[in-house]
Design a protein around this motif. Structure first.
Motif, PDB file in Angstrom:
ATOM      1  N   PRO A   1       0.804  -1.229   0.000  1.00 54.66           N
ATOM      2  CA  PRO A   1       0.000   0.000   0.000  1.00 54.66           C
ATOM      3  C   PRO A   1       0.836   1.277   0.000  1.00 54.66           C
TER       4      PRO A   1
ATOM      5  N   TYR B   1       2.112   2.143  -3.497  1.00 51.82           N
ATOM      6  CA  TYR B   1       1.121   2.728  -4.403  1.00 51.82           C
ATOM      7  C   TYR B   1       0.737   4.142  -3.997  1.00 51.82           C
ATOM      8  N   ASP B   2       0.779   4.436  -2.708  1.00 53.01           N
ATOM      9  CA  ASP B   2       0.596   5.821  -2.269  1.00 53.01           C
ATOM     10  C   ASP B   2       1.707   6.696  -2.837  1.00 53.01           C
TER      11      ASP B   2
ATOM     12  N   ALA C   1       1.295   7.286  -6.584  1.00 48.11           N
ATOM     13  CA  ALA C   1       0.256   8.280  -6.862  1.00 48.11           C
ATOM     14  C   ALA C   1       0.744   9.707  -6.634  1.00 48.11           C
TER      15      ALA C   1
ATOM     16  N   LYS D   1      -1.550   6.186 -14.685  1.00 48.87           N
ATOM     17  CA  LYS D   1      -2.906   5.663 -14.537  1.00 48.87           C
ATOM     18  C   LYS D   1      -3.044   4.218 -15.020  1.00 48.87           C
TER      19      LYS D   1
ATOM     20  N   GLU E   1      -4.162  -3.737  -4.618  1.00 46.65           N
ATOM     21  CA  GLU E   1      -3.764  -2.390  -4.220  1.00 46.65           C
ATOM     22  C   GLU E   1      -3.740  -1.451  -5.423  1.00 46.65           C
TER      23      GLU E   1
ATOM     24  N   LYS F   1      -7.284  -0.532  -6.062  1.00 50.40           N
ATOM     25  CA  LYS F   1      -7.778   0.406  -5.045  1.00 50.40           C
ATOM     26  C   LYS F   1      -7.386   1.837  -5.375  1.00 50.40           C
ATOM     27  N   HIS F   2      -6.248   1.988  -6.001  1.00 54.10           N
ATOM     28  CA  HIS F   2      -5.753   3.321  -6.361  1.00 54.10           C
ATOM     29  C   HIS F   2      -6.247   3.760  -7.738  1.00 54.10           C
TER      30      HIS F   2
END
Length: 424
Positions: free
Chosen positions: A186, A189-190, A193, A200, A222, A225-226
Motif C-alpha cells: 500500500p 502505491y501511495d 500516486a 494511470k 492495491e 484500489k488506487h
C-alpha cells in the motif's frame, strides 16, 4: 591433596631442623594457605559494599541457516560473510541478559546447500546440537521443508524477509518474520500516486517464484484500489535473462508505469535496462525489493538509471538508524568491502529476537513465543516497530518496521530515501 603436600614439606624439613621448628613451620604454612584461600574465594564474592559480583557470561547459540554452497550461494554471499561481524556487534552491544545472567551471542552458520534436502539435513544437525533459535532460510521451499522438524522440536525460527504467506499461520507457532514484503505494497502505491500522478495504467512483469502468487494478488488489489488500470500482467520464469520479447508485448499496451514485483539484482538490472532500450522512460518500481539500491544504481548506465523506486532502505543514507550505522563500521573494517543491504540480513532477524528473549527473561521457546505474541510494539534495526499479521496470516507474527522507499532519480544524483507511514 593439600594435607599430603604439607606432610611432605614437614618430613623434608625435619631432616634439617628440629621437630619443634618443623611443627611451627607446618602450622605457619597451613595458615598462609588458608589465608590465601579466603582471599581468592571470598573477596570477589563480597566485592564493594552492597554489590554482588557480576556473574560470568555464558553463550547463547543462534543458528544461521543460509545457502553457503549451491546455485544460490553467490547471491547470498554477503549474508554469509556478515555473520561473524554481526556477532561481534551484538556482543559489543552487550549480548542479552536473563535473570541477571549475561549471555554472549554466538551465531553459528549452517549450509542449506541451496536446496530443501540440504536445509533438512542442516535442520537435523541444528536439532542434534540442541540449538533452539534459528535464522531461517529466505528461500521459501527450504523454509517449508524444515518446518515439520523445527515445529515439532519447538525451535523458534525467524525469517529475515519473506513474501510467502503459506509458510505462516497458527500451524507454524514457532515461526516469525522480521519483514513481510506484502505489508508494504500500500505504501508503494501511495508513493506512486504522489510522485507520478500521471501513472494511470501499469504493466506487471512478476517472477514466477514460489511465493509470488500471494504477493501478486495483493499487488493487483492495491493497484485497483488506487484506480490504476492493469494493461499487462504476466509472470516470467526464474532464470530468464532475455526480457525483450515480454517487454515488447507489455509496451504495446502503452503502460504509464512498469511494476517488476520483487526479485534479485540481475532481474532488476535486466528489466530496467531492456525496458529503457526499448524506449520506455516512465517510472518503474518494485513493490517489494530487487536488491540494494546503491548496487542496482551502480549496475545501470546513465540512460537507464532514472525513475526507479522500491521498498527498502538506502543503508548508506545519513538517515539510517544508529544500529545500522554501527554495523556498517564493523562490516567495512572486518571485511574491507562496501556496506550493502545484504549485510544487514542477519542483524535484522536476530535483533528483534534478542529484544523478545530479554523481555521474556527466558530461553524457553514456548515462553518466548507467548511473550512475542502479546507484544504490540518492538524494536527493529530500523527503529520503533510494531507487531502485526492477524489479517494477513492469521497471527501476529510479523515485525512491521517503518516503511522505507528508495528512489533512483538520475545517475548523477543521490539516492532519494525516506520513511513513510505504514498502513495496516
Amino acid at each position: 591433596m593439600k594435607t599430603i603436600g604439607l606432610r611432605r614439606v614437614a618430613t623434608s624439613h625435619s631432616l634439617k631442623t628440629s621437630a619443634k621448628e618443623g611443627f611451627m613451620k607446618t602450622i605457619g604454612l597451613r595458615l598462609a594457605i588458608f589465608s590465601l584461600f579466603l582471599t581468592i574465594v571470598f573477596i570477589p564474592v563480597l566485592g564493594s559494599p552492597g554489590h554482588a559480583a557480576a556473574p560470568a557470561s555464558t553463550t547463547l547459540k543462534i543458528a544461521v541457516l543460509n545457502s553457503i554452497t549451491g546455485p544460490m550461494a553467490a547471491g547470498f554471499k554477503d549474508i554469509s560473510e556478515a555473520v561473524k561481524p554481526t556477532e561481534k556487534l551484538l556482543n559489543e552491544k552487550g549480548g542479552v541478559t536473563i535473570g541477571g545472567q549475561k549471555y554472549r551471542i554466538e551465531l553459528v552458520s549452517y549450509d542449506d546447500q541451496s536446496s530443501p534436502p540440504g536445509a533438512v539435513a542442516a535442520a537435523n544437525k541444528i536439532l542434534q546440537e540442541q540449538i533452539h533459535f534459528v535464522l531461517a532460510p529466505i528461500f521459501m521451499p527450504s523454509n517449508l521443508a524444515i518446518a515439520p522438524i523445527t515445529e515439532q522440536a519447538k525451535i523458534l525460527r525467524v525469517q529475515a524477509a519473506t513474501i510467502g504467506a503459506e509458510q505462516y499461520g497458527p500451524k507454524n507457532r514457532y515461526l516469525f518474520a522480521a519483514r513481510f514484503g506484502t505489508c508494504y505494497i500500500p505504501v508503494i502505491y501511495d508513493y506512486l500516486a504522489k510522485a507520478y500522478p500521471q501513472a494511470k495504467s501499469i504493466a506487471r512483469l512478476i517472477p514466477d517464484d514460489p511465493g509470488a502468487r500471494h504477493f501478486s494478488d495483493n499487488d493487483v488489489k492495491e493497484a485497483q484500489k488506487h484506480g490504476i488500470e492493469i494493461v499487462f500482467n504476466e509472470f516470467f520464469r526464474i532464470g530468464m535473462e532475455d526480457f525483450y520479447p515480454l517487454l515488447t508485448k507489455a509496451l504495446e499496451k502503452k503502460p504509464d508505469a512498469i511494476d517488476i514485483g520483487f526479485g534479485i539484482l540481475p532481474w532488476g538490472k535486466g528489466l530496467i535496462t531492456q525496458a529503457r532500450e526499448l524506449g520506455f522512460n516512465g517510472p518503474m518500481y518494485a513493490p517489494d525489493f530487487v536488491g540494494d539500491i546503491n548496487l542496482l544504481k551502480g549496475m545501470l548506465d546513465a540512460k537507464s538509471a532514472h525513475d526507479f523506486f522500491q521498498w527498502g532502505p538506502d543503508v548508506l543514507s545519513p538517515k539510517m538508524t544508529p544500529i545500522v550505522k554501527d554495523l556498517r563500521k564493523v562490516i567495512e573494517k572486518e571485511l574491507s568491502v562496501k556496506f550493502n543491504f545484504d549485510h544487514t540480513i542477519a542483524l535484522g532477524a536476530v535483533w528483534p529476537l534478542l529484544k523478545v528473549i530479554e523481555k521474556a527473561q527466558s530461553l524457553d521457546t514456548d515462553k518466548v513465543v507467548d511473550t512475542w505474541e502479546k507484544m504490540q510494539s518492538i524494536e527493529s534495526i530500523y527503529g520503533k516497530s510494531r507487531m502485526g499479521g492477524e489479517m494477513l496470516i492469521g497471527n501476529n507474527h510479523i515485525v512491521l518496521a517503518p516503511a522505507m522507499i528508495s528512489r533512483i532519480v538520475e545517475k548523477d544524483k543521490p539516492i532519494e530515501f525516506g520513511y513513510y507511514e505504514l498502513k495496516d
